[in-house]
Every structure is written in C-alpha cells, then in structure tokens.
Design a protein around this motif. Structure first.
Motif, PDB file in Angstrom:
ATOM      1  N   LEU A   1       5.683 -20.244  51.388  1.00 34.77           N
ATOM      2  CA  LEU A   1       7.093 -20.346  51.758  1.00 34.77           C
ATOM      3  C   LEU A   1       7.825 -19.035  51.471  1.00 34.77           C
ATOM      4  O   LEU A   1       8.670 -18.597  52.258  1.00 34.77           O
ATOM      5  CB  LEU A   1       7.750 -21.491  50.995  1.00 34.77           C
ATOM      6  N   ALA A   2       7.496 -18.418  50.332  1.00 34.62           N
ATOM      7  CA  ALA A   2       8.138 -17.142  49.992  1.00 34.62           C
ATOM      8  C   ALA A   2       7.796 -16.074  51.024  1.00 34.62           C
ATOM      9  O   ALA A   2       8.658 -15.311  51.473  1.00 34.62           O
ATOM     10  CB  ALA A   2       7.701 -16.699  48.591  1.00 34.62           C
ATOM     11  N   SER A   3       6.539 -16.013  51.415  1.00 39.29           N
ATOM     12  CA  SER A   3       6.112 -15.024  52.404  1.00 39.29           C
ATOM     13  C   SER A   3       6.837 -15.231  53.726  1.00 39.29           C
ATOM     14  O   SER A   3       7.352 -14.268  54.323  1.00 39.29           O
ATOM     15  CB  SER A   3       4.599 -15.112  52.615  1.00 39.29           C
ATOM     16  N   GLU A   4       6.914 -16.463  54.191  1.00 38.56           N
ATOM     17  CA  GLU A   4       7.594 -16.735  55.458  1.00 38.56           C
ATOM     18  C   GLU A   4       9.070 -16.367  55.382  1.00 38.56           C
ATOM     19  O   GLU A   4       9.636 -15.810  56.322  1.00 38.56           O
ATOM     20  CB  GLU A   4       7.435 -18.220  55.819  1.00 38.56           C
ATOM     21  N   HIS A   5       9.703 -16.678  54.256  1.00 38.20           N
ATOM     22  CA  HIS A   5      11.130 -16.373  54.101  1.00 38.20           C
ATOM     23  C   HIS A   5      11.375 -14.866  54.188  1.00 38.20           C
ATOM     24  O   HIS A   5      12.269 -14.409  54.928  1.00 38.20           O
ATOM     25  CB  HIS A   5      11.644 -16.898  52.766  1.00 38.20           C
ATOM     26  N   TYR A   6      10.593 -14.094  53.447  1.00 37.47           N
ATOM     27  CA  TYR A   6      10.862 -12.655  53.408  1.00 37.47           C
ATOM     28  C   TYR A   6      10.448 -11.965  54.696  1.00 37.47           C
ATOM     29  O   TYR A   6      11.052 -10.953  55.075  1.00 37.47           O
ATOM     30  CB  TYR A   6      10.178 -12.038  52.197  1.00 37.47           C
TER      31      TYR A   6
END
Length: 382
Positions: free
Chosen positions: A354-359
C-alpha cells in the motif's frame, strides 16, 4: 490518449538524440523490465511529453568531446561517466527553421506518422524530473535474516548514495541550470525508496566530485585517477551558484586529496573501534531473534520480521541505528502524507504494498506538475 501525444514524444526524443548540446552519445537500451514499466506508468497521461529513458548519459568523458571520436563508442580508460539506469526527460524547444514561419503549437499539430518534423525543432532546455538507480536483487535464499538485511541495507544504501551523486552532478552542469528539484529513486529489485531533492540541498557540497562518484561505482578501488588526469572540457560548478554557472571547476589538488583520504580512513578506524560486540541483554535478544526467525518459503521475510529485526539491531548497534533509525525499516502501510515533501529518504518499500502504491501515485502527481509548468514551446533561448 490520442496518437499525437505519442508522436510529440517521438519528435522530442529524436531531437534530443540529435542534440550535441544535451546528448553527446546515442541513448542506449537497458534491461530492467519491471522498473521500465513502472517509469512508463509514472508518466501517466503525459507519456510523450514525459519520456522514460534508460541509460541516459548525463555526464560524459572528455575523450567523447574530441571531434575525431565516434559518438557511439566508449573509449577504454575514458574519464568518469554518469549514466542513471533510468530517468524521465522533459524538454522545451523553439522552432529551428525560421523559414517555416510556424509557431511551436502549429508545427506540432502537423505531426503525422509520415511527417515527424523533428529537424524543425531546436531543444532549448532539457529537464530530468526523476532519476532512478537500480541494483540487482538480493538473494532470496540467505542463510538467515541477518545476512538478508545486511545485503539489502548495503545495496539500498549504495543505490541511494549513487543517485544522490547523480543529482549532484545534474545540478552542477550548466545546461541544467534551470532545473531546481528532482525526485531520486533508489531501487534494489522489488525494494525501493525515494527522496525529493532541491538544488539548495547541495549548497554545502560544492562542485560534483568525479573521483568520489567513481568510488561509488567501484567500492574495491581505493583511488580512481592520477594527479595528471586530463581536465574535463565541460564545466561543472556549485549547484547553488545558478547565476554563475559558467565558472570552471577547480580540481582537487593531490595534497588535498591525500588529506581527505587520510581523514576518511581515520574516521572509519574510529567507528570500528567504537563498535564493539556487546554481550549484554540487547545483543542476546538480537542474536536469539536471528536464530529463531524463519522466512516464508514463497514471500521471504515479512514486513513485521524485517521491522522487528531493525529495532533489535539498532538497540545494540549504534552505527546501524544511525543509518536506518530505531523503529521501522519499511514504510508503514497505514498513514501517508498528502504530497511529496523535501527532507530525507523515505523508508524502504516493497513493490505492491500500500505504501509503494501511494508514493508512486504521489510521484506521478509531482511529474504532472512538471508538465503543467513547462509547455513545449520555450519563450527564450538559454
């Protein structure tokens, strides 16, 4: 997205490849399929204006500037080269053929698959909103979590240092003096981190140091060049000195170089002396965790296992804690800022989280702002 958008990208790419000012050598191909697709995705609706480019030759050797040198051949023993694994380009231009009496918008509107008109365009400014340095993935079958984390942390740190040096080089080259910031991405296989860098971030570092960059490329070498190495023809200057970007780099003297190397060697020796193996409770807890922690057969070590390891090691290894902090090694999947801010590296992320997709979405929005602020037609020649 209509076909004209892609054609505009082709025109600018051809113009850049033909540009002596911005690309002294043919852009090479590379084989990083996963990250190539990600970089294409980051261009979003502006794919065409934004051009994903592998192996872009940001800085080149003095030998390549010689008129008799084949621009498509690298000479052995040539001076330092700075070639990001992947980057994203954005150009501004003017109509080069005055006889056409066309505006940039009119010229671009006439582009077809059979009439690309790139010879009518003169690139006046080239920007690199994103630099990406890739390292090969770490082994999926390490002896234990300590070996995995040692390899991952070393590779991530190396990628971070190298892309920081590439950004420093970017801000030191006069033809890029109009660029004020860049997103730097450091990736190791499926793991990555990023940092938004401003030109002022390098205000205390002076001019890009070619020798230190070579040391980053080859950690086993203790020296790179002799005192008699020929000076580069292209100017490199302090990134913060945007009003005097034509000042020539004064090369580090041999005496200063030896003094710096001695200082760095003494500092490393002191760190080794300060980092003694502790036999207290914290060290025992870390050792037990290493021995007891087993990876998943398919996914490897989980995020929780990696973050727990980071906390335990930081508690008994001050040097580790100074680099990676004493909390999470991996970015949280629960709380995110609304935009990309200046200020240090993000935590490491795994692609697909989720963090990767957000950034990645935030970086895409950042790049969108670049395009909005830099229309194709340039209003002045620099």
């Amino acid at each position: 997205m209509d076909s004209s958008t892609f054609l505009i990208g082709i025109v600018f790419s051809l113009a850049l490849i033909a540009s002596i000012r911005f690309n002294r050598r043919r852009t090479e191909d590379s084989t990083h399929p996963t990250w190539t697709l990600i970089v294409i995705r980051l261009c979003g609706k502006h794919l065409g204006r934004l051009q994903p480019t592998p192996q872009y030759r940001l800085y080149y050797s003095a030998a390549d500037l010689a008129s008799a040198t084949d621009p498509n051949r690298t000479l052995s023993g040539a001076d330092v080269e700075v070639i990001p694994d992947l980057c994203i380009l954005l150009q501004r231009a003017t109509v080069a053929l005055s006889a056409t009496q066309q505006s940039m918008s009119t010229l671009l509107s006439t582009i077809t698959s059979l009439n690309l008109r790139h010879h009518a365009i003169c690139i006046t400014a080239s920007f690199l909103p994103l630099l990406l340095e890739l390292k090969r993935p770490v082994s999926r079958h390490p002896a234990d979590i300590e070996e995995f984390m040692d390899n991952l942390s070393m590779s991530v740190h190396h990628a971070q240092q190298q892309v920081l040096a590439q950004a420093h080089c970017l801000f030191s080259i006069p033809v890029y003096r109009r660029q004020e910031h860049v997103v730097a991405v450091a990736a190791v296989g499926e793991w990555w981190s990023f940092q938004k860098l401003d030109r002022s971030s390098f205000s205390d570092q002076g001019v890009f140091n070619r020798e230190r960059y070579m040391d980053l490329q080859d950690r086993d070498r203790t020296t790179w060049a002799s005192a008699n190495q020929e000076e580069d023809e292209i100017d490199l200057v302090d990134p913060i000195d945007t009003n005097q970007m034509k000042e020539v780099l004064r090369k580090e003297s041999l005496e200063d170089k030896r003094a710096r190397q001695t200082e760095e060697r003494d500092a490393r020796a002191k760190r080794r002396a300060d980092q003694k193996d502790s036999r207290d409770l914290l060290f025992e807890q870390w050792t037990k965790y290493v021995n007891d922690t087993q990876p998943d057969d398919i996914l490897g070590y989980s995020d929780d296992q990696i973050n727990n390891y980071n906390r335990l090691r930081a508690a008994c290894d001050s040097e580790w804690g100074a680099v990676w902090g004493n909390l999470d090694f991996l970015e949280s999947d629960t709380a995110f800022p609304d935009d990309i801010e200046l200020g240090g590296w993000s935590n490491v992320m795994r692609l697909g989280s989720l963090a990767s997709e957000h950034y990645l979405q935030q970086i895409e929005m950042y790049l969108d702002g670049w395009v909005e602020g830099n229309p194709p037609a340039d209003d002045f020649e620099t």
